[in-house]
Design a protein around this motif. Sequence first.
Motif, PDB file in Angstrom:
ATOM      1  N   CYS A  38      79.528 -62.274  50.792  1.00 56.09           N
ATOM      2  CA  CYS A  38      80.745 -61.718  50.194  1.00 56.09           C
ATOM      3  C   CYS A  38      80.745 -61.900  48.682  1.00 56.09           C
ATOM      4  N   GLY A  39      79.961 -62.870  48.183  1.00 53.78           N
ATOM      5  CA  GLY A  39      79.843 -63.036  46.736  1.00 53.78           C
ATOM      6  C   GLY A  39      80.908 -63.914  46.103  1.00 53.78           C
ATOM      7  N   SER A  40      81.760 -64.523  46.900  1.00 57.34           N
ATOM      8  CA  SER A  40      82.791 -65.397  46.330  1.00 57.34           C
ATOM      9  C   SER A  40      82.164 -66.542  45.547  1.00 57.34           C
ATOM     10  N   CYS A  41      81.058 -67.080  46.073  1.00 60.95           N
ATOM     11  CA  CYS A  41      80.401 -68.218  45.421  1.00 60.95           C
ATOM     12  C   CYS A  41      79.880 -67.819  44.045  1.00 60.95           C
ATOM     13  N   ALA A  42      79.206 -66.673  43.999  1.00 60.21           N
ATOM     14  CA  ALA A  42      78.650 -66.230  42.719  1.00 60.21           C
ATOM     15  C   ALA A  42      79.773 -65.909  41.737  1.00 60.21           C
ATOM     16  N   TYR A  43      80.913 -65.453  42.264  1.00 63.25           N
ATOM     17  CA  TYR A  43      82.045 -65.122  41.397  1.00 63.25           C
ATOM     18  C   TYR A  43      82.580 -66.358  40.682  1.00 63.25           C
ATOM     19  N   VAL A  44      82.685 -67.481  41.408  1.00 59.74           N
ATOM     20  CA  VAL A  44      83.290 -68.664  40.784  1.00 59.74           C
ATOM     21  C   VAL A  44      82.293 -69.549  40.046  1.00 59.74           C
ATOM     22  N   CYS A  45      81.004 -69.299  40.215  1.00 59.86           N
ATOM     23  CA  CYS A  45      80.007 -70.225  39.668  1.00 59.86           C
ATOM     24  C   CYS A  45      80.091 -70.320  38.140  1.00 59.86           C
ATOM     25  N   PRO A  46      80.345 -71.515  37.596  1.00 61.51           N
ATOM     26  CA  PRO A  46      80.417 -71.636  36.141  1.00 61.51           C
ATOM     27  C   PRO A  46      79.036 -71.553  35.493  1.00 61.51           C
ATOM     28  N   ALA A  47      77.986 -71.817  36.268  1.00 63.41           N
ATOM     29  CA  ALA A  47      76.640 -71.724  35.717  1.00 63.41           C
ATOM     30  C   ALA A  47      76.092 -70.303  35.858  1.00 63.41           C
ATOM     31  N   LYS A  48      76.921 -69.396  36.403  1.00 62.41           N
ATOM     32  CA  LYS A  48      76.550 -67.976  36.557  1.00 62.41           C
ATOM     33  C   LYS A  48      75.255 -67.804  37.352  1.00 62.41           C
ATOM     34  N   ILE A  49      75.095 -68.614  38.362  1.00 59.94           N
ATOM     35  CA  ILE A  49      73.926 -68.497  39.227  1.00 59.94           C
ATOM     36  C   ILE A  49      74.155 -67.332  40.186  1.00 59.94           C
ATOM     37  N   PRO A  50      73.208 -66.388  40.277  1.00 62.23           N
ATOM     38  CA  PRO A  50      73.378 -65.270  41.219  1.00 62.23           C
ATOM     39  C   PRO A  50      73.125 -65.751  42.645  1.00 62.23           C
ATOM     40  N   LEU A  51      74.093 -66.466  43.182  1.00 58.86           N
ATOM     41  CA  LEU A  51      73.880 -67.131  44.470  1.00 58.86           C
ATOM     42  C   LEU A  51      73.556 -66.148  45.591  1.00 58.86           C
ATOM     43  N   VAL A  52      74.181 -64.960  45.543  1.00 60.54           N
ATOM     44  CA  VAL A  52      73.936 -63.993  46.614  1.00 60.54           C
ATOM     45  C   VAL A  52      72.465 -63.562  46.618  1.00 60.54           C
ATOM     46  N   SER A  53      71.908 -63.417  45.416  1.00 62.25           N
ATOM     47  CA  SER A  53      70.499 -63.023  45.346  1.00 62.25           C
ATOM     48  C   SER A  53      69.615 -64.107  45.946  1.00 62.25           C
ATOM     49  N   TYR A  54      69.916 -65.371  45.634  1.00 60.71           N
ATOM     50  CA  TYR A  54      69.147 -66.466  46.230  1.00 60.71           C
ATOM     51  C   TYR A  54      69.293 -66.449  47.749  1.00 60.71           C
ATOM     52  N   ILE A  55      70.516 -66.194  48.202  1.00 55.31           N
ATOM     53  CA  ILE A  55      70.769 -66.181  49.648  1.00 55.31           C
ATOM     54  C   ILE A  55      69.964 -65.070  50.316  1.00 55.31           C
ATOM     55  N   ARG A  56      69.893 -63.910  49.644  1.00 53.44           N
ATOM     56  CA  ARG A  56      69.122 -62.798  50.227  1.00 53.44           C
ATOM     57  C   ARG A  56      67.643 -63.144  50.307  1.00 53.44           C
ATOM     58  N   ILE A  57      67.130 -63.800  49.260  1.00 55.42           N
ATOM     59  CA  ILE A  57      65.725 -64.231  49.303  1.00 55.42           C
ATOM     60  C   ILE A  57      65.538 -65.172  50.486  1.00 55.42           C
ATOM     61  N   GLY A  58      66.465 -66.116  50.630  1.00 54.28           N
ATOM     62  CA  GLY A  58      66.382 -67.075  51.726  1.00 54.28           C
ATOM     63  C   GLY A  58      66.407 -66.391  53.081  1.00 54.28           C
ATOM     64  N   LYS A  59      67.275 -65.400  53.229  1.00 58.68           N
ATOM     65  CA  LYS A  59      67.355 -64.682  54.512  1.00 58.68           C
ATOM     66  C   LYS A  59      66.051 -63.950  54.805  1.00 58.68           C
ATOM     67  N   ASP A  60      65.491 -63.340  53.763  1.00 58.93           N
ATOM     68  CA  ASP A  60      64.204 -62.657  53.912  1.00 58.93           C
ATOM     69  C   ASP A  60      63.141 -63.622  54.414  1.00 58.93           C
ATOM     70  N   GLU A  61      63.102 -64.810  53.782  1.00 54.07           N
ATOM     71  CA  GLU A  61      62.086 -65.792  54.148  1.00 54.07           C
ATOM     72  C   GLU A  61      62.286 -66.282  55.581  1.00 54.07           C
ATOM     73  N   LEU A  62      63.539 -66.519  55.943  1.00 55.03           N
ATOM     74  CA  LEU A  62      63.814 -66.954  57.317  1.00 55.03           C
ATOM     75  C   LEU A  62      63.384 -65.882  58.306  1.00 55.03           C
ATOM     76  N   TRP A  63      63.656 -64.639  57.929  1.00 49.84           N
ATOM     77  CA  TRP A  63      63.314 -63.521  58.803  1.00 49.84           C
ATOM     78  C   TRP A  63      61.797 -63.434  58.971  1.00 49.84           C
ATOM     79  N   LYS A  64      61.090 -63.636  57.843  1.00 45.90           N
ATOM     80  CA  LYS A  64      59.625 -63.624  57.895  1.00 45.90           C
ATOM     81  C   LYS A  64      59.120 -64.719  58.822  1.00 45.90           C
ATOM     82  N   GLN A  65      59.720 -65.909  58.716  1.00 48.48           N
ATOM     83  CA  GLN A  65      59.301 -67.024  59.570  1.00 48.48           C
ATOM     84  C   GLN A  65      59.470 -66.697  61.045  1.00 48.48           C
ATOM     85  N   THR A  66      60.616 -66.091  61.374  1.00 51.62           N
ATOM     86  CA  THR A  66      60.846 -65.820  62.795  1.00 51.62           C
ATOM     87  C   THR A  66      59.932 -64.711  63.300  1.00 51.62           C
ATOM     88  N   THR A  67      59.597 -63.760  62.426  1.00 49.31           N
ATOM     89  CA  THR A  67      58.721 -62.684  62.896  1.00 49.31           C
ATOM     90  C   THR A  67      57.269 -63.132  62.970  1.00 49.31           C
TER      91      THR A  67
END
Lengths: 445, 318
Positions: A414-443
């Motif tokens: 939903c991006g709420s985390c990235a919205y409030v982050c004072p360090a402006k970390i693109p958390l959603v992008s990191y999360i998507r990378i993580g999901k990709d990696e998890l998906w790769k592991q399961t496949t």
Amino acid sequence: MTMKTRICDLLKMKDTVGVHPPQQKMTAGAVIESTQLPDIVTLMMKQHSGAPAKLLVKQGDVVKTGQLIAEATAFISAPVHATLSGEVKRISSVVHPLTGELTTAVTIVSDGADDWVETVMVDPDGLSREEIIARVQRAGVVGLGGGGFPTYIKLQPPADKPIHTVIANGAECEPYITADTRLMIENPERVVAGLQIVMRVMKAEQAYIAIEENKPEAIARLRAYLAQLDLPHVHLFVLKACYPMGEAAVLIREVLGVEVPEGGRARDVGVLVQNVGTIAAIYDAVACGKPLVERVMTITGMVAKPKNLLVRFGTTASHLIALCGGVKPGGDELLFGGPMLGIAQLSYDSPVTKSVNCVLVKQSIMKEERNCVRCARCITVCPMGLMPLMFYNYVRKTIYDRLAEYRLETCMECGSCAYVCPAKIPLVSYIRIGKDELWKQTTDK
Amino acid sequence: MKSESPTGHQPPLVLSSAPHLKGRTSIERDMYIVTGALLLPFFGAVYFFGLYVLLMLVTALITAVFSEYICKMMRKKVFRMDGSAVVTAILFTLTLPPRTPLWIVAVGAFFAIAIGKEVFGGLGQNIFNPALAGRAVVGVSFPVHFTEYIAPTAPWLVDGVTTATPLAVGAAPYWNLFIGNVAGSLGETSALLILIGGIILIATGLIKWQVPLFFIGSVALLSLLLGQDPLFHILAGGLMLGAFFMATDYVTTPLTTKGKIIFAIGAGILVVLIRLFAHMPEGVAYAILLMNAVTPLIDRYIRPRPYGYQGRKMGAIR
């Protein structure tokens, strides 16, 4: 409420959820306009989640508005209809505006007549459950809230998962967007009639129309309309205004006080959530036999005259923006969808699809990413009770095994985390990378 | 093919991934709010102990910022005035006795930044509260200077009379303790000014009110159980400063509210134990440093319950 939850609430140990970005609903009072049709539309063969539709026309064919041009062949798929009458000018492979994948697209040049296929009005009460579902499927109705999931599948839950409650999602919690709000204000009868059809198909005991408290006009309109009809099983539910109230999981917790189990779907708790726009489309499909060729979209942001328009699918953003007086100086980002979930477009020529609820022009924000200072704001706002900074930590260190432990799969981006982050970390992008990696592991396994 | 072109000239489109909105939060904003809140007890210290205190702060500030700059250069990282060194410098100064020699201030400030923070990788990476790490090091290295506390003097006087702190003696009038008219470290003195600063932090949402409440509450409760005067233990020493400004540090305390409460209770218990049973009159700094060390463990086991989670014990998630 148990003693324990009371103590937790008192100590605010259950952290508050969601964020409150500036509303920017500049089109809240703008009446939905049906405007001049475009000369040309580009229809994606994949305007839904699932398999692309199979093409039925070829170059040079003459089609009518509402004519089936591509059929669904897989179980999770939806047909596509011509949104203008005219000639099939070209069949090409183009970059999908929402997924970025190369997708087959049909370009239709208008003959200017907007000549419709014949549609037959029927009384939905006279239709059987199967007939209703077939009509919804044939009309190509998909989730208009953004997901684009084929609606007819949601209307057929497995026999062991009966649906007792239908929630019509009119939260519209994202900034700028007012398409659903206007629909509820201007066409409450289509929403309520559609909801009754859905209730009947699902054999549901009750239904809620959930609207955020910051849309008083829509609430008043629907409340008055419901009172007039005297429907004992249809309730209006006023939500707290907060993003992402309109996410199905959050909505279910808010309205019914239950959570969808991990890895499960709404139907596992006997609930069906449908966007109000989808419900109106179901009504159009069932009662009017009208295929889904247009929807309400909010054209807003840095355009001269922000509007709510009834838009044919395949219309280019440039046409819609021109109807709204053009881009204001400074607008350098074009989004399909709202500012929190929207997808940035490569060009003003991108065609809109069924699940686009908003065309937003805004000024881009580029903020330098800094180190996490562990302020824990992301944890406080996460509506799913996750620890986004842990995803960032582990993705950055490429320790992907730990992601599942912290329930990465529960994240709905939903991006709420990235919205409030004072360090402006693109958390959603990191999360998507993580999901990709998890998906790769399961496949791999 | 274009149907129509909106406003002839179009700037190239920027591509970025969602969310396309950012809140107004920033590290600098947080740090400068903390700085603002800290200035109240600091000016209180200047009022009670004289202008020499200002000299101490200037020394600490210059050393801290310069140390950070050097460290960033050595690590080939970008140096930013993000305000964190300023906060550390003020906090460190407030933990010192009123007549600490300036060279000790400089050594402590250097240690706080260089060893307390930058060695770990800079802001966000350090395990221990840098200001307290600096204070612990100079306290242990130059103990003589940390036994002499002066009584508050008339404002703007530079000389003072050496005396014992209330905690060393074991008594002082509550009112003097509350407004700060007692001997002690700079920030140990005025509970009132720290309270005001703390309320600013709570009101701006930077700290959770649960932390000072549970910290101070557990000190009061435990000291009461051990037959001590709880109000004296709350108002005397560095408890107020620690509870509002140090046990609430983002970086070195747990992430979840529940974890923060555990941290606060643990620190409160340690404060009473150190005060009563260790060979030191004051224990807030060490209590917080010890709990800093426990923080990763607390974060490992105390987690929010994810939506839809079916089990019971969060630590057991694998």
